[in-house]
Design a protein around this motif. Structure first.
Motif, short mmCIF file in Angstrom:
data_model
loop_
_atom_site.label_atom_id
_atom_site.label_comp_id
_atom_site.label_asym_id
_atom_site.label_seq_id
_atom_site.Cartn_x
_atom_site.Cartn_y
_atom_site.Cartn_z
N THR A 1 0.80 -1.21 0.00
CA THR A 1 0.00 0.00 0.00
C THR A 1 0.84 1.27 0.00
OG1 THR A 1 -0.11 -0.05 2.43
CG2 THR A 1 -1.88 -1.15 1.23
N VAL A 2 2.11 1.15 0.32
CA VAL A 2 3.00 2.30 0.30
C VAL A 2 4.29 1.88 -0.35
CG1 VAL A 2 2.06 3.46 2.32
CG2 VAL A 2 3.77 1.70 2.64
N SER A 3 5.21 2.81 -0.55
CA SER A 3 6.45 2.44 -1.22
C SER A 3 7.64 3.14 -0.61
CB SER A 3 6.36 2.81 -2.71
OG SER A 3 6.17 4.19 -2.86
N GLY A 4 8.82 2.61 -0.93
CA GLY A 4 10.08 3.24 -0.56
C GLY A 4 10.24 3.46 0.92
N ALA A 5 10.83 4.62 1.27
CA ALA A 5 11.13 4.93 2.66
C ALA A 5 9.87 4.99 3.51
CB ALA A 5 11.88 6.26 2.74
N ASP A 6 8.72 5.44 2.93
CA ASP A 6 7.47 5.50 3.69
C ASP A 6 7.03 4.12 4.13
OD1 ASP A 6 7.30 8.22 3.48
OD2 ASP A 6 6.06 8.18 1.67
N ALA A 7 7.19 3.13 3.24
CA ALA A 7 6.80 1.76 3.58
C ALA A 7 7.64 1.25 4.74
CB ALA A 7 6.97 0.85 2.38
N SER A 8 8.95 1.50 4.69
CA SER A 8 9.83 1.05 5.76
C SER A 8 9.44 1.67 7.08
CB SER A 8 11.28 1.39 5.41
OG SER A 8 12.14 1.00 6.45
N LYS A 9 9.13 2.96 7.05
CA LYS A 9 8.77 3.68 8.27
C LYS A 9 7.45 3.16 8.83
CE LYS A 9 7.70 8.33 9.96
NZ LYS A 9 7.60 9.76 9.58
N ASP A 10 6.43 3.00 7.97
CA ASP A 10 5.12 2.60 8.42
C ASP A 10 5.07 1.16 8.88
OD1 ASP A 10 4.17 5.09 7.92
OD2 ASP A 10 3.30 4.61 5.96
N ASN A 11 5.99 0.34 8.45
CA ASN A 11 6.02 -1.05 8.87
C ASN A 11 6.86 -1.27 10.11
OD1 ASN A 11 4.75 -3.34 7.17
ND2 ASN A 11 5.28 -1.75 5.72
N GLY A 12 7.11 -0.22 10.87
CA GLY A 12 7.89 -0.37 12.08
C GLY A 12 9.31 -0.79 11.78
N GLY A 13 9.88 -0.29 10.65
CA GLY A 13 11.23 -0.66 10.28
C GLY A 13 11.30 -2.04 9.65
N GLY A 14 10.21 -2.51 9.08
CA GLY A 14 10.22 -3.79 8.41
C GLY A 14 9.96 -4.98 9.31
N LYS A 15 9.40 -4.76 10.47
CA LYS A 15 9.07 -5.87 11.36
C LYS A 15 7.88 -6.66 10.81
CE LYS A 15 10.74 -3.64 15.60
NZ LYS A 15 10.38 -3.20 16.97
N LEU A 16 7.73 -7.90 11.24
CA LEU A 16 6.61 -8.71 10.81
C LEU A 16 5.30 -8.13 11.33
CD1 LEU A 16 7.85 -12.36 11.50
CD2 LEU A 16 7.88 -11.12 9.34
#
Length: 288
Positions: free
Chosen positions: A95-110
């Motif tokens: 649903t998001v991309s790039g740096a925003d996706a990483s941020k919104d996913n808690g740094g890429g946590k499951l």
């Protein structure tokens, strides 16, 4: 170097039950009253349907996973106090991309849904294998359809080997530098893997270290395999790392993040479960 560690994994391409019991519907309205202090207004706080029942959103899946992790008899609404702290419920790479996706996913946590899916596949594939081999005779266990084809015992030995290897590989993936483009580069990979990895029409030669020696007994396998798999399930339940920020490319599938390499464990298992079925349906397979 990590390149050397992954050397023979690069040729491995082949390299709905829910976890535990369902969250009881009878917990409403008491459960809803308890969840109200965390913002719940109706059953869609944890469910996908207003009436509750089967079908859970990310928050509901997180509660189910917590029930498994805590070894509790039932879900406790008070656990919701820890929900955001666990990094669940964030936006996904789809649903998001790039740096925003990483941020919104808690740094890429499951997310809770990803953790649930991994555990579901790990348990399902384990059960399939155990059921396929637990009642076999020695003749059925060691029967080879041809000189260049594996027996059920050899396939099982290969599964056991890769279970431990792939879990160690996930840890090594985590030593790679953070990939700021992980969300874009690995978008849709999990869905692709669900079909591609278990596709037995594509054949691959196992690397030499992964070829079975043929000296594992059925009793040894049935003891060791659940133990190794239990370690993997424990790893998934306890993992709070940014698994998805770290990537390593698979030669056939392309860039895969740590979560995808983790998914490869049960999917590789499922691929070889199909191989076991193929052996058992050959013309000369022993009847007993």
């Amino acid at each position: 170097m990590i390149k050397n560690f992954f050397r023979f994994s690069l040729v491995v391409f082949g390299l709905v039950l829910l976890v535990g019991s369902s969250m009881p519907v009878v917990s409403y309205p008491p459960f809803l009253r308890l969840a109200a202090k965390f913002g719940a207004k109706d059953c869609t706080f944890c469910h996908t349907q207003p009436e509750g029942g089967e079908g859970w959103n990310d928050r509901g899946l997180w509660l189910k996973t917590e029930k498994e992790r805590r070894k509790a008899e039932k879900v406790d609404a008070n656990w919701l106090a820890d929900y955001k702290a666990e990094g669940a419920g964030g936006a996904t790479p789809a649903t998001v991309s790039g740096a925003d996706a990483s941020k919104d996913n808690g740094g890429g946590k499951l997310t809770a849904a990803e953790r649930e899916k991994a555990i579901e596949l790990l348990k399902k594939s384990l059960d399939e294998t155990v059921k396929a081999v637990e009642s076999l005779s020695d003749a059925q266990w060691s029967y080879k359809p041809a000189a260049d084809r594996w027996s059920v015992g050899e396939v099982s030995e290969h599964i056991l080997f890769f279970d431990g290897f792939l879990l160690a590989l996930v840890d090594r993936v985590m030593t790679t530098p953070v990939n700021p483009e992980w969300a874009i580069q690995t978008k849709g990979r999990a869905e692709q893997m669900m079909t591609a990895v278990v596709d037995r029409s594509a054949k691959f030669q196992a690397p030499e270290p992964a070829k079975p020696k043929g000296n594992l007994t059925r009793a040894e396998f049935l003891k060791q395999f659940p133990e190794v798999r239990a370690k993997t399930i424990k790893y998934v339940l306890a993992n709070d790392q940014s698994l998805k920020e770290h990537t390593f490319s698979h030669p056939a599938l392309g860039p895969m993040n740590g979560y995808h390499w983790l998914l490869l464990i049960p999917l590789h298992n499922m691929r070889h479960n199909l191989q076991i079925d193929e052996v058992k349906t050959t013309e000369r397979y022993p009847k007993k």
